[in-house]
Design an enzyme around this catalytic site. Structure first.
Site, PDB file in Angstrom:
ATOM      1  N   HIS A   8      -8.444  -4.624  -1.508  1.00  0.00           N
ATOM      2  CA  HIS A   8      -7.195  -4.104  -0.954  1.00  0.00           C
ATOM      3  C   HIS A   8      -6.775  -4.895   0.289  1.00  0.00           C
ATOM      4  CE1 HIS A   8      -4.162  -0.964  -0.558  1.00  0.00           C
ATOM      5  NE2 HIS A   8      -4.444  -0.857   0.721  1.00  0.00           N
ATOM      6  N   SER A  11       0.832  -1.195   0.000  1.00  0.00           N
ATOM      7  CA  SER A  11       0.000   0.000   0.000  1.00  0.00           C
ATOM      8  C   SER A  11       0.876   1.258   0.000  1.00  0.00           C
ATOM      9  CB  SER A  11      -0.978  -0.050   1.177  1.00  0.00           C
ATOM     10  OG  SER A  11      -2.006   0.898   1.033  1.00  0.00           O
ATOM     11  N   ASP A  49      -9.298  -3.578  -6.050  1.00  0.00           N
ATOM     12  CA  ASP A  49      -8.490  -2.606  -5.322  1.00  0.00           C
ATOM     13  C   ASP A  49      -8.517  -1.272  -6.057  1.00  0.00           C
ATOM     14  OD1 ASP A  49      -6.217  -1.158  -4.188  1.00  0.00           O
ATOM     15  OD2 ASP A  49      -5.512  -3.084  -3.412  1.00  0.00           O
TER      16      ASP A  49
END
Length: 282
Positions: free
Chosen positions: A252, A125, A222
């Protein structure tokens, strides 16, 4: 001041040590955690692990299980960096903290027992965004050359926060509003189409030539899927070896929430195998 969690004792013989290292010029010292597996070989490979959290939350200490697992499963030294968080510290502070950790690893390679030519940058991320930016920064400064970059659903492009239509992506975990908050905090101002500071949003870099080989993995649900797919494609176009893994129907950080699912196991195995190849572990 950001709270620091103390490193717990870890099972399976992995030792962890908390260290304070020099920051970049004019910046405070940086906390790192050093994970050493049992029977670490001489001149070992190493990983710099950069935690996620949208640039605004998370900690290296909370990634103890992941960092220890890398050390144990791959037989490498792992360093987790406790970079400063936005909005308290906006760009370039967090990236410079990561660079300080990378430079420390290279300069202290003999004392750490590692090969400075076999350091992989790993992040998920926002940590993946920092890892990608760090690969670019290291390339341009020329002080150390990372061997590999492993990017889990990296947060690469502030322009995604400007889009009104995400085609149904970003409905779970990291949503469009979160993305706006994260980028605004990190940049120190709202994202805008006309530009971002160099290295702040890795996807904006025009020339990706010469960057380390990469593995990029993301799910189709995502929010970052389009920017990650495009970054992987652009790396491949300029001749940077890049394995791109796109998981249909995955959201995600899915592998963190359902780690024992078949799809998560396959995804994680792909990442570990890529690290083995990238670090020459056989």
């Amino acid at each position: 001041m950001q709270a620091r969690a103390k490193a717990p004792a870890l099972p399976d013989g992995v030792q962890v040590e908390e260290r304070r290292i020099p920051g970049s010029p004019g910046a405070p010292e940086v906390t790192v955690f050093v994970y050493r597996p049992p029977n670490l070989p001489a001149n070992a490979a190493a990983i710099l692990n950069i935690h996620g959290g949208g640039y605004v939350t998370g900690s290296a200490a909370s990634y103890h299980p992941q960092s220890a697992a890398y050390a144990r499963e791959l037989g490498v030294l792992v360093v987790g960096v406790e970079y400063r968080l936005a909005p308290g510290t906006s760009f370039p502070g967090p990236l410079e903290d990561c660079y300080a950790a990378l430079i420390w690893m290279a300069r202290e390679a003999e004392a750490l027992g590692i090969d400075p030519a076999r350091i992989a940058l790993v992040g998920d991320s926002a940590g993946g965004g920092l890892a990608a930016a760090l690969a670019q920064l290291a390339h341009d400064r020329g002080e150390v050359r990372p061997a590999f970059q492993l990017l889990y659903y990296p947060m690469l492009d502030d322009r995604t926060a400007l889009s009104a239509d995400h085609a149904g992506r970003g409905e779970f975990i990291w949503r469009p509003a979160s993305n706006v908050l994260g980028w605004t905090s990190y940049l120190g101002r709202p994202p805008r189409m006309d530009g971002a500071p160099e290295y702040a949003a890795p996807a904006r870099r025009a020339d990706l030539t010469g960057l380390p080989p990469a593995w990029i993995g993301v799910g189709t649900l995502d929010l970052f899927c389009p920017e990650d797919r495009d970054y992987a494609r652009r790396l491949q176009v300029v001749g940077v070896p890049c394995e791109y893994v796109e998981v249909p129907g995955a959201y995600h950080a899915f592998e963190r929430f359902v780690p024992d699912s078949a799809v998560a196991r396959t995804f994680t195995a792909s990442a570990l195998n890529a690290l083995r190849r990238g670090l020459g572990l056989g």
